[in-house]
Design an enzyme around this catalytic site. Structure first.
Site, mmCIF file in Angstrom:
data_model
loop_
_atom_site.group_PDB
_atom_site.id
_atom_site.type_symbol
_atom_site.label_atom_id
_atom_site.label_comp_id
_atom_site.label_asym_id
_atom_site.label_seq_id
_atom_site.Cartn_x
_atom_site.Cartn_y
_atom_site.Cartn_z
ATOM 1 N N VAL A 115 0.930 -1.325 -0.099
ATOM 2 C CA VAL A 115 0.075 0.050 -0.005
ATOM 3 C C VAL A 115 0.969 1.290 0.023
ATOM 4 C CG1 VAL A 115 -1.844 -1.154 1.100
ATOM 5 C CG2 VAL A 115 -0.155 0.006 2.584
ATOM 6 N N ASP A 116 2.016 1.041 -0.277
ATOM 7 C CA ASP A 116 3.014 2.208 -0.094
ATOM 8 C C ASP A 116 3.191 3.069 -1.142
ATOM 9 O OD1 ASP A 116 4.610 0.475 -1.862
ATOM 10 O OD2 ASP A 116 5.574 -0.461 -0.064
ATOM 11 N N HIS A 131 -4.480 -4.289 -2.067
ATOM 12 C CA HIS A 131 -4.883 -3.612 -0.805
ATOM 13 C C HIS A 131 -5.091 -2.264 -0.728
ATOM 14 C CE1 HIS A 131 -3.057 -7.756 0.979
ATOM 15 N NE2 HIS A 131 -4.146 -7.929 0.400
ATOM 16 N N CYS A 139 -13.884 8.538 1.154
ATOM 17 C CA CYS A 139 -15.050 8.562 2.210
ATOM 18 C C CYS A 139 -15.829 7.231 2.117
ATOM 19 C CB CYS A 139 -15.892 9.846 1.700
ATOM 20 S SG CYS A 139 -17.515 9.888 2.641
ATOM 21 N N CYS A 192 -15.429 14.257 5.417
ATOM 22 C CA CYS A 192 -15.469 14.377 3.947
ATOM 23 C C CYS A 192 -16.058 15.953 3.523
ATOM 24 C CB CYS A 192 -16.310 13.307 3.322
ATOM 25 S SG CYS A 192 -16.707 13.366 1.528
ATOM 26 N N ILE A 260 13.228 -14.043 1.352
ATOM 27 C CA ILE A 260 13.800 -14.245 2.464
ATOM 28 C C ILE A 260 13.052 -14.906 3.347
ATOM 29 C CG2 ILE A 260 15.364 -13.217 4.329
ATOM 30 C CD1 ILE A 260 16.130 -10.864 2.753
#
Length: 284
Positions: A115-116, A131, A139, A192, A260
């Site tokens: 989500v970055d 995601h 909103c 909102c 890893i």
């Protein structure tokens, strides 16, 4: 500091990887938090260095967020302080290389659990952010979407003196951060501007379902491809695991995993390479 201990890549594994990839004409790439640790964003599950290993923190459930004003204060106060570092994280060689693959006819689609927003920063366009993305705010009522930076400006106006007395800790994978106990009770929220509804980051919370349209799109891309490359994910979460399972059990196509530590698909993967994603990506 967020990269788990790892060994040097085995040269034989690289040769086998290149041979397997050469037989794939339509590749789907599936990425997880393990590719962003080199950009200074920790993952959740890595031993010793993951967020779960170093604290008792667990992400907030959607139901708690919606029902409790105080829970929303806690979420947005932490997100507010974390935002500058989360926003300013830079893509690394893995993000950049995947973006460059879009110029090839052999690249079919990118599915990311992250989500970055680092894939988008690197230039990726043919992708599904499974995601969601922490760089957007949505909103919950009217579904209006705004840029996260726009909300930061509004929150700063509402809380002009708040940051000067806070001591934010380490950033977390979802853009959260630890703050002083009960400090959030002073934090003023923004609603909102369209309908006065509850605002949340455009990220799938625990207890929230991935939009069906995104799931269907990803299933379609797996059906259309003839190989899947998983980078930096243990696939412990069903939302990503189901596509790897589909590739092997339903499609019978190659599944390559670079990570890893162990993953949920180690026993069914065509090839598993234990190592840092950037070390492998640099060889492809």
């Amino acid at each position: 500091m967020f990269i788990p201990a790892h060994k040097a890549i085995n040269e034989g594994s690289i040769d086998l990887l290149l041979k397997t990839l050469s037989q794939i004409d339509k590749l789907v790439v599936l990425t997880g938090a393990g590719i962003s640790t080199e950009s200074g964003i920790p993952d959740y599950r890595s031993p010793k260095v993951g967020a779960y290993a170093r604290s008792n923190h667990r992400p907030m459930y959607l139901q708690e967020f919606l029902k409790s004003h105080h829970a929303r204060q806690r979420f947005w106060a932490r997100n507010f302080l974390a935002w500058p570092r989360f926003r300013d994280a830079h893509p690394n060689v893995t993000h950049q290389t995947i973006a460059s693959w879009e110029r090839s006819d052999r690249f079919h689609w990118l599915i990311t659990q992250n989500v970055d927003g680092l894939h988008a920063k690197a230039g990726s366009e043919r992708m599904t952010e499974l995601h969601g993305c922490g760089h957007r705010v949505k909103c919950f009522e009217c579904k209006n979407v705004i840029d996260r930076e726009e909300l930061q400006e509004r929150l700063t106006e509402l809380n002009p003196k708040w940051t000067s007395k806070m001591s934010p800790g380490e950033i977390r994978p979802d853009g959260d951060i630890q703050i002083e106990a009960d400090a959030e009770k002073e934090f003023k929220l923004a609603n909102c501007e369209e309908c006065n509804g509850i605002l949340k980051t455009d990220v799938i919370f625990f207890g929230e379902n991935v939009p069906l349209c995104d799931v269907q799109q990803c299933h379609k891309k797996i059906d259309e491809c003839d190989g899947v490359l998983v980078l930096g994910s243990s696939l412990q979460v069903m939302s990503g695991y189901r596509f790897a399972h589909q590739a092997v059990m339903n499609r019978k196509i190659p599944l390559i995993v670079v990570n890893i530590g162990p993953t949920r698909v180690d026993k069914i993967a065509t090839l598993k390479i234990e190592g840092k994603c950037s070390d492998v990506i640099a060889r492809i």
